[in-house]
Write a protein that holds these residues in place. Structure first.
Motif, PDB file in Angstrom:
ATOM      1  N   GLN A 110      70.321  47.365   9.720  1.00  0.00           N
ATOM      2  CA  GLN A 110      70.030  47.308   8.364  1.00  0.00           C
ATOM      3  C   GLN A 110      68.766  46.855   7.912  1.00  0.00           C
ATOM      4  O   GLN A 110      68.039  48.013   7.412  1.00  0.00           O
ATOM      5  N   TYR A 111      68.360  46.348   8.510  1.00  0.00           N
ATOM      6  CA  TYR A 111      66.415  46.388   9.223  1.00  0.00           C
ATOM      7  C   TYR A 111      65.880  47.599   9.164  1.00  0.00           C
ATOM      8  O   TYR A 111      65.334  48.182   8.053  1.00  0.00           O
ATOM      9  N   TYR A 129      63.095  50.247   6.912  1.00  0.00           N
ATOM     10  CA  TYR A 129      62.352  50.909   7.568  1.00  0.00           C
ATOM     11  C   TYR A 129      62.540  52.092   7.482  1.00  0.00           C
ATOM     12  O   TYR A 129      61.351  52.697   6.864  1.00  0.00           O
ATOM     13  N   GLN A 130      62.928  52.877   7.888  1.00  0.00           N
ATOM     14  CA  GLN A 130      62.483  54.804   7.845  1.00  0.00           C
ATOM     15  C   GLN A 130      62.884  55.181   6.697  1.00  0.00           C
ATOM     16  O   GLN A 130      62.237  56.148   6.843  1.00  0.00           O
ATOM     17  N   HIS A 131      63.813  54.299   5.515  1.00  0.00           N
ATOM     18  CA  HIS A 131      63.577  54.838   4.190  1.00  0.00           C
ATOM     19  C   HIS A 131      61.894  54.848   4.074  1.00  0.00           C
ATOM     20  O   HIS A 131      62.031  55.520   3.448  1.00  0.00           O
ATOM     21  N   PHE A 132      61.449  53.432   3.690  1.00  0.00           N
ATOM     22  CA  PHE A 132      60.269  53.079   3.797  1.00  0.00           C
ATOM     23  C   PHE A 132      59.378  53.997   4.161  1.00  0.00           C
ATOM     24  O   PHE A 132      58.255  54.270   3.416  1.00  0.00           O
ATOM     25  N   ASP A 155      55.381  61.477  11.627  1.00  0.00           N
ATOM     26  CA  ASP A 155      56.481  62.055  10.986  1.00  0.00           C
ATOM     27  C   ASP A 155      56.465  60.211  11.730  1.00  0.00           C
ATOM     28  O   ASP A 155      55.255  59.356  11.225  1.00  0.00           O
ATOM     29  N   THR A 156      58.075  59.647  11.122  1.00  0.00           N
ATOM     30  CA  THR A 156      57.480  58.188  11.431  1.00  0.00           C
ATOM     31  C   THR A 156      57.496  57.379  12.753  1.00  0.00           C
ATOM     32  O   THR A 156      56.998  56.358  12.780  1.00  0.00           O
ATOM     33  N   GLU A 170      60.171  50.360  -7.277  1.00  0.00           N
ATOM     34  CA  GLU A 170      61.063  50.760  -8.552  1.00  0.00           C
ATOM     35  C   GLU A 170      61.258  52.299  -8.316  1.00  0.00           C
ATOM     36  O   GLU A 170      62.678  52.920  -9.136  1.00  0.00           O
ATOM     37  N   TYR A 171      60.920  52.958  -6.994  1.00  0.00           N
ATOM     38  CA  TYR A 171      61.890  54.016  -6.966  1.00  0.00           C
ATOM     39  C   TYR A 171      62.924  53.751  -6.077  1.00  0.00           C
ATOM     40  O   TYR A 171      64.175  54.728  -6.497  1.00  0.00           O
TER      41      TYR A 171
END
Length: 321
Positions: free
Chosen positions: A44-45, A49-52, A66-67, A88-89
């Motif tokens: 889940q973490y 991180y991928q989303h962030f 890229d990430t 907020e996003y």
């Protein structure tokens, strides 16, 4: 200790996610895995991180392409305002859902993202070590982030707790319903056949939930060799890989013992499966998954609730929480 198919799948997903992560995130995951943080939590973490990182890329807050090429110096230079904009996003982003519906993230998901980032930043600023013996960086912007959550009153919490707790009378009624009345609700011959095959197993699972305090993940990982029928004890693995021994109450042990006695005869090949609770798939025994246990709990509590005051989701929460 042997891993369930569910646990193996989680580990595979972790390795897949790590392919797109920078090296310091890989180090973090390896470190926390050794420390005993559960694979489910780590996965889940990684999603957080991928989303962030993807958000930082879109916002132009990094020169990375890229990430995987994301430098930790970007994290070291982030401003508190940047992180607050991301939160907020998170709260406002529209998430595609079933039937083309759209929904917003719940507060729990936002809190999960904050906890994930705080854990990563704490690791990078306190537990890492470069060639000079120094942490990768020291400015921890996440230490300035405080997530304000709505607090419930004591009476509200008590009301919620009482709504999902079954008393002894209700437990007896529920198990008796499954044992003697549930099959009447079945309209399919195949459904009746499967119920008769799995009845002892399902009663054992439900009795253990109600009579021992064992949780879903612990139920899935339970091993045959860890069962002591003479002492009515089971060695289980708690969250964080902590070993524990649970005594099975007499009422639950009755159903538990009956399942043990018919397990090998009813589930072909189960003798070769180390995990206690199994099902038949393709004519051969395989470990029962988390989802399968959740489904059977929902199935029985839903049927029981048709003639009772309890809502199915409430009873399910008591078993699988």
């Amino acid at each position: 200790m042997a891993l369930t198919p569910d646990e193996l799948q989680v580990l595979q997903r972790i390795e897949h996610q790590l392919k797109d992560m920078p090296y310091y995130v890989v180090e973090y995951i390896r470190s926390k895995k050794r420390a005993g943080l559960s694979a489910d939590t780590l996965l889940q973490y990684l999603y957080q991180y991928q989303h962030f990182f993807q958000w930082l890329l879109r916002e132009g807050l990094t020169d990375a392409i890229d990430t995987s090429s994301f430098s930790y110096t970007v994290l070291a230079k982030l401003k508190k305002q940047d992180v607050e904009m991301y939160l907020e996003y998170l709260q406002k982003e529209s998430i595609p859902h079933e039937n083309e519906a759209v929904k917003k993230r719940g507060q729990a998901v936002v809190a999960l993202s904050v906890n994930a980032l705080k854990s990563l930043f704490n690791y990078l600023t306190k537990e890492t070590e470069d060639e000079d013996g120094e942490s990768y960086f020291y400015r921890n912007v996440m230490s300035k982030i405080v997530l304000h959550t709505k607090k419930e009153t004591a009476s509200r919490r008590a009301q919620k707790i009482s709504s999902v707790i079954l008393n002894e009378h209700e437990i007896n009624d529920f198990l008796q319903f499954i044992d003697q009345e549930y099959e009447i609700t079945l309209t399919s011959g195949l459904a009746l056949q499967r119920f008769n095959r799995d009845k002892d197993r399902d009663l054992a699972i439900l009795s253990l939930f109600l009579g021992s305090g064992i949780r879903l993940g612990e139920m899935v990982r339970m091993l045959v060799k860890k069962v002591n029928l003479k002492k009515q004890m089971i060695d289980i693995k708690r969250k964080g890989s902590k070993e524990d021994t649970v005594r099975v109450m007499d009422q639950a042990f009755h159903h538990f013992r009956e399942y043990i006695e018919i397990r090998e005869a009813m589930y072909t090949g189960s003798k070769e499966v180390p995990f206690l609770f199994v099902t038949l798939y393709g004519g051969s025994a395989r470990p029962l998954s988390r989802r399968a246990i959740e489904n059977l709990v929902t199935k029985y509590t839903g049927a029981f609730a048709q003639g009772e005051l309890h809502e199915p989701s409430q009873t399910t929460t008591q078993f699988c929480g």
